[in-house]
Design a protein around this motif. Structure first.
Motif, PDB file in Angstrom:
ATOM      1  N   GLY A 238       0.825  -1.197   0.000  1.00  0.00           N
ATOM      2  CA  GLY A 238       0.000   0.000   0.000  1.00  0.00           C
ATOM      3  C   GLY A 238       0.862   1.250   0.000  1.00  0.00           C
ATOM      4  O   GLY A 238       1.946   1.267   0.587  1.00  0.00           O
ATOM      5  N   VAL A 239       0.377   2.293  -0.672  1.00  0.00           N
ATOM      6  CA  VAL A 239       0.991   3.619  -0.548  1.00  0.00           C
ATOM      7  C   VAL A 239      -0.075   4.547   0.038  1.00  0.00           C
ATOM      8  O   VAL A 239      -1.257   4.438  -0.284  1.00  0.00           O
ATOM      9  CB  VAL A 239       1.519   4.155  -1.904  1.00  0.00           C
ATOM     10  CG1 VAL A 239       2.690   3.313  -2.376  1.00  0.00           C
ATOM     11  CG2 VAL A 239       0.427   4.194  -2.962  1.00  0.00           C
ATOM     12  N   LEU A 240       0.375   5.411   0.941  1.00  0.00           N
ATOM     13  CA  LEU A 240      -0.552   6.245   1.720  1.00  0.00           C
ATOM     14  C   LEU A 240      -0.673   7.600   1.042  1.00  0.00           C
ATOM     15  O   LEU A 240       0.333   8.299   0.859  1.00  0.00           O
ATOM     16  CB  LEU A 240      -0.011   6.381   3.143  1.00  0.00           C
ATOM     17  CG  LEU A 240       0.191   5.020   3.840  1.00  0.00           C
ATOM     18  CD1 LEU A 240       1.047   5.159   5.097  1.00  0.00           C
ATOM     19  CD2 LEU A 240      -1.142   4.371   4.173  1.00  0.00           C
ATOM     20  N   VAL A 241      -1.886   7.983   0.662  1.00  0.00           N
ATOM     21  CA  VAL A 241      -2.031   9.120  -0.249  1.00  0.00           C
ATOM     22  C   VAL A 241      -2.554  10.393   0.411  1.00  0.00           C
ATOM     23  O   VAL A 241      -2.702  11.407  -0.262  1.00  0.00           O
ATOM     24  CB  VAL A 241      -2.928   8.744  -1.456  1.00  0.00           C
ATOM     25  CG1 VAL A 241      -2.223   7.695  -2.306  1.00  0.00           C
ATOM     26  CG2 VAL A 241      -4.286   8.235  -0.996  1.00  0.00           C
ATOM     27  N   ILE A 273      -4.020   3.967  -0.442  1.00  0.00           N
ATOM     28  CA  ILE A 273      -4.784   3.820   0.798  1.00  0.00           C
ATOM     29  C   ILE A 273      -5.005   5.181   1.446  1.00  0.00           C
ATOM     30  O   ILE A 273      -4.079   5.987   1.546  1.00  0.00           O
ATOM     31  CB  ILE A 273      -4.028   2.884   1.775  1.00  0.00           C
ATOM     32  CG1 ILE A 273      -4.024   1.453   1.215  1.00  0.00           C
ATOM     33  CG2 ILE A 273      -4.648   2.912   3.171  1.00  0.00           C
ATOM     34  CD1 ILE A 273      -3.194   0.487   1.994  1.00  0.00           C
ATOM     35  N   ARG A 274      -6.224   5.406   1.894  1.00  0.00           N
ATOM     36  CA  ARG A 274      -6.548   6.633   2.638  1.00  0.00           C
ATOM     37  C   ARG A 274      -6.611   6.306   4.128  1.00  0.00           C
ATOM     38  O   ARG A 274      -7.130   5.270   4.533  1.00  0.00           O
ATOM     39  CB  ARG A 274      -7.895   7.204   2.189  1.00  0.00           C
ATOM     40  CG  ARG A 274      -7.888   7.675   0.749  1.00  0.00           C
ATOM     41  CD  ARG A 274      -8.612   9.019   0.567  1.00  0.00           C
ATOM     42  NE  ARG A 274      -8.250   9.592  -0.724  1.00  0.00           N
ATOM     43  CZ  ARG A 274      -7.366  10.600  -0.880  1.00  0.00           C
ATOM     44  NH1 ARG A 274      -6.791  11.153   0.176  1.00  0.00           N
ATOM     45  NH2 ARG A 274      -7.068  11.046  -2.078  1.00  0.00           N
ATOM     46  N   THR A 275      -6.072   7.225   4.922  1.00  0.00           N
ATOM     47  CA  THR A 275      -6.051   7.029   6.375  1.00  0.00           C
ATOM     48  C   THR A 275      -6.568   8.299   7.045  1.00  0.00           C
ATOM     49  O   THR A 275      -5.798   9.081   7.606  1.00  0.00           O
ATOM     50  CB  THR A 275      -4.618   6.744   6.859  1.00  0.00           C
ATOM     51  OG1 THR A 275      -3.779   7.824   6.429  1.00  0.00           O
ATOM     52  CG2 THR A 275      -4.085   5.446   6.309  1.00  0.00           C
ATOM     53  N   ALA A 339      -6.932   0.652  15.668  1.00  0.00           N
ATOM     54  CA  ALA A 339      -7.861  -0.338  15.097  1.00  0.00           C
ATOM     55  C   ALA A 339      -8.406   0.169  13.760  1.00  0.00           C
ATOM     56  O   ALA A 339      -8.508  -0.594  12.793  1.00  0.00           O
ATOM     57  CB  ALA A 339      -8.998  -0.626  16.079  1.00  0.00           C
ATOM     58  N   GLU A 340      -8.724   1.463  13.695  1.00  0.00           N
ATOM     59  CA  GLU A 340      -9.212   2.027  12.420  1.00  0.00           C
ATOM     60  C   GLU A 340      -8.121   2.015  11.354  1.00  0.00           C
ATOM     61  O   GLU A 340      -8.383   1.745  10.182  1.00  0.00           O
ATOM     62  CB  GLU A 340      -9.690   3.478  12.618  1.00  0.00           C
ATOM     63  CG  GLU A 340     -10.999   3.588  13.358  1.00  0.00           C
ATOM     64  CD  GLU A 340     -11.503   5.041  13.419  1.00  0.00           C
ATOM     65  OE1 GLU A 340     -11.054   5.883  12.606  1.00  0.00           O
ATOM     66  OE2 GLU A 340     -12.333   5.327  14.301  1.00  0.00           O
ATOM     67  N   PHE A 341      -6.895   2.332  11.790  1.00  0.00           N
ATOM     68  CA  PHE A 341      -5.757   2.341  10.861  1.00  0.00           C
ATOM     69  C   PHE A 341      -5.548   0.932  10.305  1.00  0.00           C
ATOM     70  O   PHE A 341      -5.383   0.725   9.099  1.00  0.00           O
ATOM     71  CB  PHE A 341      -4.518   2.845  11.607  1.00  0.00           C
ATOM     72  CG  PHE A 341      -3.338   3.203  10.749  1.00  0.00           C
ATOM     73  CD1 PHE A 341      -3.435   3.318   9.371  1.00  0.00           C
ATOM     74  CD2 PHE A 341      -2.099   3.444  11.340  1.00  0.00           C
ATOM     75  CE1 PHE A 341      -2.323   3.663   8.599  1.00  0.00           C
ATOM     76  CE2 PHE A 341      -0.984   3.785  10.582  1.00  0.00           C
ATOM     77  CZ  PHE A 341      -1.095   3.879   9.204  1.00  0.00           C
ATOM     78  N   ARG A 342      -5.594  -0.036  11.211  1.00  0.00           N
ATOM     79  CA  ARG A 342      -5.401  -1.428  10.772  1.00  0.00           C
ATOM     80  C   ARG A 342      -6.482  -1.817   9.762  1.00  0.00           C
ATOM     81  O   ARG A 342      -6.209  -2.458   8.753  1.00  0.00           O
ATOM     82  CB  ARG A 342      -5.407  -2.375  11.973  1.00  0.00           C
ATOM     83  CG  ARG A 342      -5.244  -3.833  11.587  1.00  0.00           C
ATOM     84  CD  ARG A 342      -4.970  -4.742  12.768  1.00  0.00           C
ATOM     85  NE  ARG A 342      -3.592  -4.745  13.216  1.00  0.00           N
ATOM     86  CZ  ARG A 342      -2.585  -5.325  12.577  1.00  0.00           C
ATOM     87  NH1 ARG A 342      -2.774  -5.941  11.408  1.00  0.00           N
ATOM     88  NH2 ARG A 342      -1.364  -5.287  13.062  1.00  0.00           N
ATOM     89  N   ALA A 343      -7.702  -1.415  10.025  1.00  0.00           N
ATOM     90  CA  ALA A 343      -8.793  -1.730   9.097  1.00  0.00           C
ATOM     91  C   ALA A 343      -8.556  -1.048   7.743  1.00  0.00           C
ATOM     92  O   ALA A 343      -8.817  -1.636   6.688  1.00  0.00           O
ATOM     93  CB  ALA A 343     -10.129  -1.309   9.692  1.00  0.00           C
ATOM     94  N   ALA A 344      -8.022   0.179   7.787  1.00  0.00           N
ATOM     95  CA  ALA A 344      -7.798   0.927   6.533  1.00  0.00           C
ATOM     96  C   ALA A 344      -6.730   0.269   5.656  1.00  0.00           C
ATOM     97  O   ALA A 344      -6.785   0.363   4.432  1.00  0.00           O
ATOM     98  CB  ALA A 344      -7.402   2.374   6.848  1.00  0.00           C
TER      99      ALA A 344
END
Lengths: 425, 425
Positions: A238-241, A273-275, A339-344
């Motif tokens: 994943g790359v974080l955008v 991936i959006r975070t 937990a939200e980050f992991r889901a993302a």
């Protein structure tokens, strides 16, 4: 720089004797010009090297670190030497009586501890220019910072003095100096290397890590210290955008783009991936580390604040009156948003991103073209201290100053992360 | 009181139908005189009972809780009902949309939730006389407290209304009301029953627990909810001989002495244990719970402190300005001293001690003959919230008011603790 696998092979084959290697290393460290060494333990190191040589002569080999000279950040206890943590607060610290657990592991694996290395004062900063012994200097440009807090651990590898050093990483402190000095820095998953006997900064974020010249060296050292096996194969990164993850220095963006292009060409799927939770998650970090750091320093800080470097004092001070409920709430926010980050990021094996937003900046300069240096050297690494996931910084392709590319394990363990990092170069 | 194993057998055999049982239970609860019930959900309960009856008619049996009427402390979310936690702060709380995880487990096991039960306001007290709906009353003497905070959960079992209730225990809150009301209260090991959907008091100390009329009932409910198996046999118990552990009321000491004598006669070795760290360990408790509780209440408390009962306000208030570093230090002290405590009790399977220092005191009385009530009802139970070990309170032999004997698992799990407790009577 010294490749650990090559050094290890030379020591094993007898092409290089441990005593010769350690003597040569001590001479190089004594002549170091980067202010990277705070204590050189030549006598003990030569005696240990002789013992390792005797073992080799008897056909006893402890593994790939047998006879390898190593340095450890002056945050780790080494029996017989004081731990000063870069601070005048500990100017009169007595010699430690027991090795830190990670040092014990190094010695058991055959390594010879030769020196204690420069650290940002109490590991509380990512620049490496705040210390009782003055700033560490970047081997690529001695007017520039090494990054920190494992400043000496990165500089001695970058300068070609050592093949392996031990550091700690609470928010950046192995990966950022590795990035700025152009070496490899591995922050394992939380708890994977023991923190006992390392001076604490934040018990919920502290990680012990390794610095080496190359990825194969990091993998070899990791296996030697933990006995871990074969890495999983990565098929999806994943790359974080979101803006949060953007580097300021275009050389860093270019280095990551080149690394990702190489993976794509190699058949790895790359997903964006959006975070959206990242700003709020990152905001919990200074609260958590500040509260935990102040708890360690409270008595000293109240008794003699003047013993701290001014920059450290400024960072500790606001935590004196931080209310407990704000800290508790930060820990809750951390659990919820991790937990939200992991889901993302669910579904990818790893993330690939810059290690820092800036490359090495001039010593003492707190901002560069309007960009504050400290956050620029922390922001992209600290999320993975909050999550506790394994992460490594490796040198990216770049002209001039080194640019660190960070690989973070989501489904991967440390060996998986290192195997993926090896494919970037 | 209603024995859960007997009730369960009657429901299974058809001697008693779930609908008849639930209707009868709702009538009893509607007529309760101990202020133990805050919400009675007769319509839903009767519909659920009918569904359980239909299953039985089809030969479907969910296990020993099939058709059993249960009540839950009004700290647990029950879909369709508000969770008020004994507080005017939540007077206008909307109905919960989802069951708490422990409630989900009860229903899956076939139990029928009939009522929400009285709790000390926000579970922040061991007496059970501080609540928006007034004090709960002890079935053994309605002028006396039930103990808390799971006041209604203990009183409804003691009054013979229910065979099984759900409570929470952060420092005393299942075991102390069980002790004062003469029923069995099990606090499992930390994390063994899920806390999700129960209003939190302290995330590092909160435990979900069970109350029943007898030990066999607790074992049956535990197995039904967790699927756990056969208990280990106990051969060696410890008694704690430092002053800290001494009861004030001689009836409590006598009850424990009788229990220990019975074990000795039964061939169990009894050893005396010193715990010099206990005062310092116990001192960490109010700091930890205070900080975590205040973090939950901060916004409400700052907006409308007058909505809290005065006694709760007095307990919350000092935590507003508690510094974070003091809380962090309390957590460190806890870790260090729990390790010392564990080492001190090494070699025994379990500990046997009083549950409280006093038996049920008159409602509203803060001290009795110079002994402060609150600490007397907390001191002997809270250490095992800090350690997280399983513990049960069972009625000891005594004249007059009930006296609780506490069995704590050191090497034993919940089933082992219950098996040992069964040998005390």
């Amino acid at each position: 720089m010294i490749s650990l696998p090559e050094l290890s092979a030379a020591l094993r084959s007898g092409a290089l004797s441990p005593v010769e290697h350690v003597r040569d290393t001590c001479e190089r460290l004594a002549a170091d010009t980067h202010n990277a060494v705070v204590l050189l333990d030549t006598d003990r190191a030569l005696a240990d090297a002789a013992a390792r040589a005797d073992e080799l002569a008897r056909g006893e080999w402890r593994g790939p670190l047998h006879g390898v000279a190593v340095g450890v950040k002056d945050l780790f206890d080494v029996a017989g030497l004081p731990t000063r943590a870069g601070s005048d607060v500990l100017a009169d610290a007595p010699p430690a009586t027991v090795d830190a657990a990670a040092v014990t592991r190094l010695r058991a694996a055959g390594a010879v501890v030769v020196a204690k290395l420069h650290t940002h004062e109490f590991a509380y900063g990512p620049t490496g220019d705040v210390s009782a012994s003055g700033p560490a200097r970047n081997p690529h440009d001695p007017t520039r910072i090494t990054g920190g807090s494992s400043s000496g651990s990165a500089a001695t590898v970058a300068a070609g003095h050592l093949a392996l050093t031990l550091g700690t990483d609470t928010g950046a402190s192995v990966r950022t100096p590795a990035a700025l000095c152009g070496v490899v820095g591995l922050k394992p998953a939380y708890g994977r290397l023991p923190v006992e006997g390392a001076f604490p900064l934040s018990e919920t974020c502290d990680h012990v890590g390794l610095l080496t010249a190359d990825v194969d060296g990091a993998a070899l050292a990791w296996d030697a210290l933990t006995g871990t096996g074969t890495p999983a194969v990565t098929t999806r990164v994943g790359v974080l955008v979101d803006d949060y993850w953007r580097a300021v220095d275009p050389a860093l963006t270019a280095a990551v783009d080149a690394a990702v292009a190489r993976l794509r060409a190699d058949g790895v799927a790359v997903v964006e991936i959006r975070t959206p939770m990242i700003d709020e998650l990152a905001a919990a970090y200074p609260v958590i580390v500040g509260a935990e750091a102040y708890a360690t320093h409270a008595r000293w800080f109240e008794d003699r604040p003047e013993a701290y470097q001014p920059a450290t004092r400024v960072r500790l001070e606001p935590n004196r009156d931080l209310p407990a409920h704000v800290y508790v709430e930060a820990l809750r926010t951390r659990r919820r948003l991790v937990a939200e980050f992991r889901a993302a990021v669910d579904g990818v094996d790893a993330l690939v991103l810059p290690t820092t937003r800036l490359r090495a900046t001039p010593i003492g300069q707190e901002d560069v073209d309007g960009v504050a240096v400290r956050p620029a050297l922390l922001a992209l690494t600290l999320p993975f201290n909050l999550t506790g996931w394994p992460a490594v910084s490796v040198p990216g392709t770049t002209e001039g100053l080194p640019a660190g590319v960070q690989v973070v394990g989501v489904a991967l363990d440390e060996r998986g992360v290192l195997a993926l990092a090896a494919r970037l170069a």
